[in-house]
Scaffold this motif. Structure first.
Motif, PDB file in Angstrom:
ATOM      1  N   HIS A 107      -7.865  59.839  28.062  1.00 11.63           N
ATOM      2  CA  HIS A 107      -8.136  60.504  29.335  1.00 11.63           C
ATOM      3  C   HIS A 107      -8.122  59.506  30.487  1.00 11.63           C
ATOM      4  O   HIS A 107      -8.461  59.842  31.618  1.00 11.63           O
ATOM      5  CB  HIS A 107      -9.493  61.208  29.304  1.00 11.63           C
ATOM      6  CG  HIS A 107      -9.634  62.179  28.190  1.00 11.63           C
ATOM      7  ND1 HIS A 107     -10.542  62.027  27.177  1.00 11.63           N
ATOM      8  CD2 HIS A 107      -8.957  63.319  27.898  1.00 11.63           C
ATOM      9  CE1 HIS A 107     -10.429  63.029  26.319  1.00 11.63           C
ATOM     10  NE2 HIS A 107      -9.473  63.825  26.723  1.00 11.63           N
ATOM     11  N   GLY A 108      -7.748  58.269  30.178  1.00  6.99           N
ATOM     12  CA  GLY A 108      -7.666  57.268  31.226  1.00  6.99           C
ATOM     13  C   GLY A 108      -8.979  56.548  31.506  1.00  6.99           C
ATOM     14  O   GLY A 108      -9.114  55.845  32.503  1.00  6.99           O
ATOM     15  N   HIS A 109      -9.943  56.688  30.622  1.00 11.12           N
ATOM     16  CA  HIS A 109     -11.242  56.041  30.835  1.00 11.12           C
ATOM     17  C   HIS A 109     -11.291  54.696  30.134  1.00 11.12           C
ATOM     18  O   HIS A 109     -10.832  54.575  29.006  1.00 11.12           O
ATOM     19  CB  HIS A 109     -12.370  56.950  30.324  1.00 11.12           C
ATOM     20  CG  HIS A 109     -12.397  58.278  30.990  1.00 11.12           C
ATOM     21  ND1 HIS A 109     -12.873  59.417  30.390  1.00 11.12           N
ATOM     22  CD2 HIS A 109     -11.958  58.672  32.212  1.00 11.12           C
ATOM     23  CE1 HIS A 109     -12.752  60.442  31.212  1.00 11.12           C
ATOM     24  NE2 HIS A 109     -12.195  60.017  32.321  1.00 11.12           N
ATOM     25  N   PRO A 110     -11.890  53.715  30.795  1.00 20.77           N
ATOM     26  CA  PRO A 110     -11.922  52.375  30.218  1.00 20.77           C
ATOM     27  C   PRO A 110     -12.801  52.295  28.976  1.00 20.77           C
ATOM     28  O   PRO A 110     -13.867  52.902  28.923  1.00 20.77           O
ATOM     29  CB  PRO A 110     -12.504  51.519  31.351  1.00 20.77           C
ATOM     30  CG  PRO A 110     -13.286  52.471  32.188  1.00 20.77           C
ATOM     31  CD  PRO A 110     -12.549  53.773  32.123  1.00 20.77           C
ATOM     32  N   ILE A 111     -12.352  51.547  27.990  1.00 21.41           N
ATOM     33  CA  ILE A 111     -13.109  51.371  26.747  1.00 21.41           C
ATOM     34  C   ILE A 111     -13.883  50.065  26.832  1.00 21.41           C
ATOM     35  O   ILE A 111     -13.292  49.011  27.018  1.00 21.41           O
ATOM     36  CB  ILE A 111     -12.152  51.344  25.537  1.00 21.41           C
ATOM     37  CG1 ILE A 111     -11.402  52.682  25.450  1.00 21.41           C
ATOM     38  CG2 ILE A 111     -12.906  51.046  24.258  1.00 21.41           C
ATOM     39  CD1 ILE A 111     -10.339  52.729  24.375  1.00 21.41           C
ATOM     40  N   PRO A 112     -15.207  50.134  26.710  1.00 19.11           N
ATOM     41  CA  PRO A 112     -16.012  48.909  26.744  1.00 19.11           C
ATOM     42  C   PRO A 112     -15.539  47.967  25.641  1.00 19.11           C
ATOM     43  O   PRO A 112     -15.213  48.424  24.541  1.00 19.11           O
ATOM     44  CB  PRO A 112     -17.431  49.406  26.452  1.00 19.11           C
ATOM     45  CG  PRO A 112     -17.434  50.849  26.818  1.00 19.11           C
ATOM     46  CD  PRO A 112     -16.050  51.337  26.527  1.00 19.11           C
ATOM     47  N   ASP A 113     -15.482  46.660  25.935  1.00 16.88           N
ATOM     48  CA  ASP A 113     -15.053  45.728  24.889  1.00 16.88           C
ATOM     49  C   ASP A 113     -16.220  45.382  23.973  1.00 16.88           C
ATOM     50  O   ASP A 113     -17.328  45.896  24.139  1.00 16.88           O
ATOM     51  CB  ASP A 113     -14.404  44.483  25.505  1.00 16.88           C
ATOM     52  CG  ASP A 113     -15.420  43.581  26.190  1.00 16.88           C
ATOM     53  OD1 ASP A 113     -16.633  43.769  25.978  1.00 16.88           O
ATOM     54  OD2 ASP A 113     -14.993  42.703  26.962  1.00 16.88           O
ATOM     55  N   ILE A 114     -15.963  44.517  23.034  1.00 20.51           N
ATOM     56  CA  ILE A 114     -16.953  44.183  22.009  1.00 20.51           C
ATOM     57  C   ILE A 114     -18.257  43.663  22.611  1.00 20.51           C
ATOM     58  O   ILE A 114     -19.329  43.809  22.039  1.00 20.51           O
ATOM     59  CB  ILE A 114     -16.366  43.161  21.012  1.00 20.51           C
ATOM     60  CG1 ILE A 114     -17.282  42.975  19.808  1.00 20.51           C
ATOM     61  CG2 ILE A 114     -16.085  41.836  21.700  1.00 20.51           C
ATOM     62  CD1 ILE A 114     -16.653  42.145  18.710  1.00 20.51           C
ATOM     63  N   LYS A 115     -18.155  43.064  23.809  1.00 15.49           N
ATOM     64  CA  LYS A 115     -19.369  42.543  24.448  1.00 15.49           C
ATOM     65  C   LYS A 115     -20.020  43.553  25.379  1.00 15.49           C
ATOM     66  O   LYS A 115     -21.045  43.270  25.991  1.00 15.49           O
ATOM     67  CB  LYS A 115     -19.030  41.272  25.229  1.00 15.49           C
ATOM     68  CG  LYS A 115     -18.433  40.172  24.375  1.00 15.49           C
ATOM     69  CD  LYS A 115     -18.366  38.875  25.126  1.00 15.49           C
ATOM     70  CE  LYS A 115     -19.049  37.762  24.342  1.00 15.49           C
ATOM     71  NZ  LYS A 115     -18.949  36.456  25.034  1.00 15.49           N
ATOM     72  N   GLY A 116     -19.391  44.710  25.509  1.00 15.61           N
ATOM     73  CA  GLY A 116     -19.971  45.732  26.363  1.00 15.61           C
ATOM     74  C   GLY A 116     -19.447  45.707  27.785  1.00 15.61           C
ATOM     75  O   GLY A 116     -19.917  46.473  28.630  1.00 15.61           O
ATOM     76  N   ASN A 117     -18.478  44.850  28.050  1.00 18.60           N
ATOM     77  CA  ASN A 117     -17.892  44.826  29.391  1.00 18.60           C
ATOM     78  C   ASN A 117     -16.947  46.005  29.579  1.00 18.60           C
ATOM     79  O   ASN A 117     -16.142  46.303  28.703  1.00 18.60           O
ATOM     80  CB  ASN A 117     -17.102  43.538  29.615  1.00 18.60           C
ATOM     81  CG  ASN A 117     -17.974  42.317  29.431  1.00 18.60           C
ATOM     82  OD1 ASN A 117     -19.069  42.241  29.979  1.00 18.60           O
ATOM     83  ND2 ASN A 117     -17.510  41.370  28.631  1.00 18.60           N
ATOM     84  N   ILE A 118     -17.049  46.636  30.731  1.00 19.16           N
ATOM     85  CA  ILE A 118     -16.213  47.797  31.005  1.00 19.16           C
ATOM     86  C   ILE A 118     -15.351  47.509  32.218  1.00 19.16           C
ATOM     87  O   ILE A 118     -15.882  47.183  33.285  1.00 19.16           O
ATOM     88  CB  ILE A 118     -17.071  49.039  31.312  1.00 19.16           C
ATOM     89  CG1 ILE A 118     -18.163  49.193  30.262  1.00 19.16           C
ATOM     90  CG2 ILE A 118     -16.196  50.278  31.374  1.00 19.16           C
ATOM     91  CD1 ILE A 118     -19.041  50.388  30.477  1.00 19.16           C
ATOM     92  N   SER A 119     -14.056  47.645  32.061  1.00 19.40           N
ATOM     93  CA  SER A 119     -13.211  47.405  33.235  1.00 19.40           C
ATOM     94  C   SER A 119     -13.439  48.513  34.254  1.00 19.40           C
ATOM     95  O   SER A 119     -13.852  49.618  33.924  1.00 19.40           O
ATOM     96  CB  SER A 119     -11.727  47.323  32.844  1.00 19.40           C
ATOM     97  OG  SER A 119     -11.458  47.997  31.658  1.00 19.40           O
ATOM     98  N   LYS A 120     -13.149  48.175  35.484  1.00 15.98           N
ATOM     99  CA  LYS A 120     -13.248  49.156  36.549  1.00 15.98           C
ATOM    100  C   LYS A 120     -12.372  50.340  36.198  1.00 15.98           C
ATOM    101  O   LYS A 120     -11.327  50.185  35.599  1.00 15.98           O
ATOM    102  CB  LYS A 120     -12.736  48.545  37.864  1.00 15.98           C
ATOM    103  CG  LYS A 120     -13.786  47.862  38.712  1.00 15.98           C
ATOM    104  CD  LYS A 120     -14.449  48.891  39.641  1.00 15.98           C
ATOM    105  CE  LYS A 120     -15.746  48.359  40.216  1.00 15.98           C
ATOM    106  NZ  LYS A 120     -16.659  47.777  39.198  1.00 15.98           N
ATOM    107  N   ILE A 121     -12.839  51.492  36.594  1.00 18.80           N
ATOM    108  CA  ILE A 121     -12.025  52.665  36.308  1.00 18.80           C
ATOM    109  C   ILE A 121     -10.735  52.528  37.091  1.00 18.80           C
ATOM    110  O   ILE A 121     -10.705  52.038  38.224  1.00 18.80           O
ATOM    111  CB  ILE A 121     -12.760  53.965  36.660  1.00 18.80           C
ATOM    112  CG1 ILE A 121     -12.037  55.141  36.030  1.00 18.80           C
ATOM    113  CG2 ILE A 121     -12.869  54.142  38.176  1.00 18.80           C
ATOM    114  CD1 ILE A 121     -12.952  56.266  35.649  1.00 18.80           C
ATOM    115  N   PHE A 122      -9.650  52.926  36.469  1.00 13.15           N
ATOM    116  CA  PHE A 122      -8.333  52.753  37.036  1.00 13.15           C
ATOM    117  C   PHE A 122      -8.016  54.008  37.833  1.00 13.15           C
ATOM    118  O   PHE A 122      -8.204  55.114  37.356  1.00 13.15           O
ATOM    119  CB  PHE A 122      -7.348  52.559  35.881  1.00 13.15           C
ATOM    120  CG  PHE A 122      -5.997  52.134  36.311  1.00 13.15           C
ATOM    121  CD1 PHE A 122      -5.808  50.986  37.077  1.00 13.15           C
ATOM    122  CD2 PHE A 122      -4.884  52.864  35.919  1.00 13.15           C
ATOM    123  CE1 PHE A 122      -4.541  50.591  37.450  1.00 13.15           C
ATOM    124  CE2 PHE A 122      -3.614  52.460  36.297  1.00 13.15           C
ATOM    125  CZ  PHE A 122      -3.435  51.324  37.062  1.00 13.15           C
ATOM    126  N   GLY A 123      -7.547  53.836  39.041  1.00 12.70           N
ATOM    127  CA  GLY A 123      -7.164  55.004  39.846  1.00 12.70           C
ATOM    128  C   GLY A 123      -8.296  55.502  40.728  1.00 12.70           C
ATOM    129  O   GLY A 123      -9.438  55.056  40.633  1.00 12.70           O
TER     130      GLY A 123
END
Ligand SMILES: [Mn+2]
Ligand SMILES: [Mn+2]
Ligand SMILES: [Mn+2]
Ligand SMILES: [Mn+2]
Lengths: 222, 222
Positions: free
Chosen positions: B128-144
């Motif tokens: 759905h275009g939502h960012p997936i948190p990485d292993i450390k819990g960092n979440i990229s800014k939502i795109f768009g």
DNA sequence: ATATAAAATTAGTCATGTCTAATTTCTATT
DNA sequence: AATAGAAATTAGACATGACTAATTTTATAT
């Protein structure tokens, strides 16, 4: 008519227990299998009977109705398919997959099992050697016989386990026994029915009767 | 200290709600999001506060503690990774995956998310275009950005949805809108902030303000 | 400042699924 | 047939997580 997690676990337990002995399942047996009290089992059986998933009260013991059995087989199918995914795709080991599948088997979606089945290439057996019910609910005969029924001195190959608990599987791991391993029963001790077995043509070790009843093997000629 | 399904859903709801507005979440807002009553929300917040997963009572509203946020991110990570597996491996469509992931996100195993992540090739965004948190819990800014914030006449590309409900996604399917589709806002109606948009350079259709606020787009030059 | 409405809180109820502690019913064995 | 022990059943309690129906608190508008 969606089933709760508890209901599903009861259905599955009745299915597995009546599969072996072919008979109706007693309260006590179910209680032990589910690690619940007899009182809890009775009240759940009443509920499942009302939902026409279980036949009870009749004589002594419970059995699944046609609908109940269908539901149970569906859960077992999901459980085993998820185990294949966990082992083959996610690289989980023998002793880790069962407990995760115990949760995954309760995920509901009408097409999920079939999609998994297709993605995995329609596997016939799960990683513990247990047959996976097909889309119609047909289950192939279990492959292999119990190690406890093997004659002394015959060359055997492990094709599955009867007990999928991580406790047992960790023990097998320590012994370096997995599907495909070679076994030979060297001798049976009359006193307690324990045995001395040879693993992969290596050293002999002593194992209990319970151990012998937890491994599925086939004879490899000789 | 294992969390129940309900607790996890509360944590996730607080996380999502405080993510947008950056503020503490009110009882009423939470109750609406979870489709529970305010009374139920309060009693659960007390429980989560006692477990030190939530800060409440202070002023008005709830927020996650560090531990609570970690737990919430972990659930979101699992949810989105499962969605990728469902879509890419099991061939489920846009509108089917969210509800299944809603169940799968509650499967517990310390390594499960990481194994999924690896198997899927460390995806950055869910279907759905939502960012997936990485292993450390960092979440990229939502795109768009939201379609509702776009200027009239600019060529746009769909990169995600804000609303993952099957009701909305089925509507998009009917309109033949998916990730990558081209959109252009033709005009905004002052009266109710609805709009006329062009889809894939095809015919114009009229959509509500709510619709405009549910789609994420990027501008494609022009 | 006061009335009204909205939001939060409390109190009490209910469904589920479990438990413990009797009590009843079988089953064996003498 | 009598009786001990096992198995089944009943009755009542409890934890969880919801709900409804007050009640209290807070915010808003006059
Ligand atoms: Mn298993
Ligand atoms: Mn289970
Ligand atoms: Mn989703
Ligand atoms: Mn959920």
């Amino acid at each position: 008519m969606t089933r709760t997690l508890s209901e599903e676990n009861y259905l599955k337990a009745i299915f597995h227990l009546s599969r072996n002995s072919k008979e109706k399942v007693s309260i006590t047996t179910l209680a032990a299998a589910l690690e619940n009290t007899a009182a809890s089992v009775i009240s759940m059986l009443k509920k499942l009977t009302a939902k026409e998933l279980v036949d009870y009260d009749k004589k002594k013991g419970a059995s699944l109705t046609t609908v109940g059995e269908k539901a149970a087989i569906d859960i077992v199918r999901k459980h085993r398919l998820w185990e294949v995914l966990l082992a083959e795709k996610l690289e989980f080991s023998w002793e880790e997959i069962h407990d995760i599948a115990e949760q995954l088997e309760h995920v509901h979606h009408p097409e999920l099992a079939d999609r998994l089945d297709k993605f995995l290439g329609f596997p016939q057996f799960d990683p513990h050697g247990h047959p996976i019910p097909d889309i119609k609910g047909n289950i192939s005969k279990i492959f292999g016989t119990l190690l406890s029924e093997s004659a002394v001195g015959v060359e055997l190959e492990v094709v599955g386990v009867k007990d999928s608990s991580s406790m047992f599987l960790n023990y097998l791991k320590k012994l370096d026994i997995k599907i495909g391993s070679k076994l030979k029963v060297e001798q049976i001790i009359d006193f307690d029915q324990s045995a001395v077995i040879k693993i992969n043509n290596g050293g002999d070790i002593s194992v209990s009767r319970k151990f012998l009843e937890s491994i599925l093997i086939t004879s490899t000629g000789n």
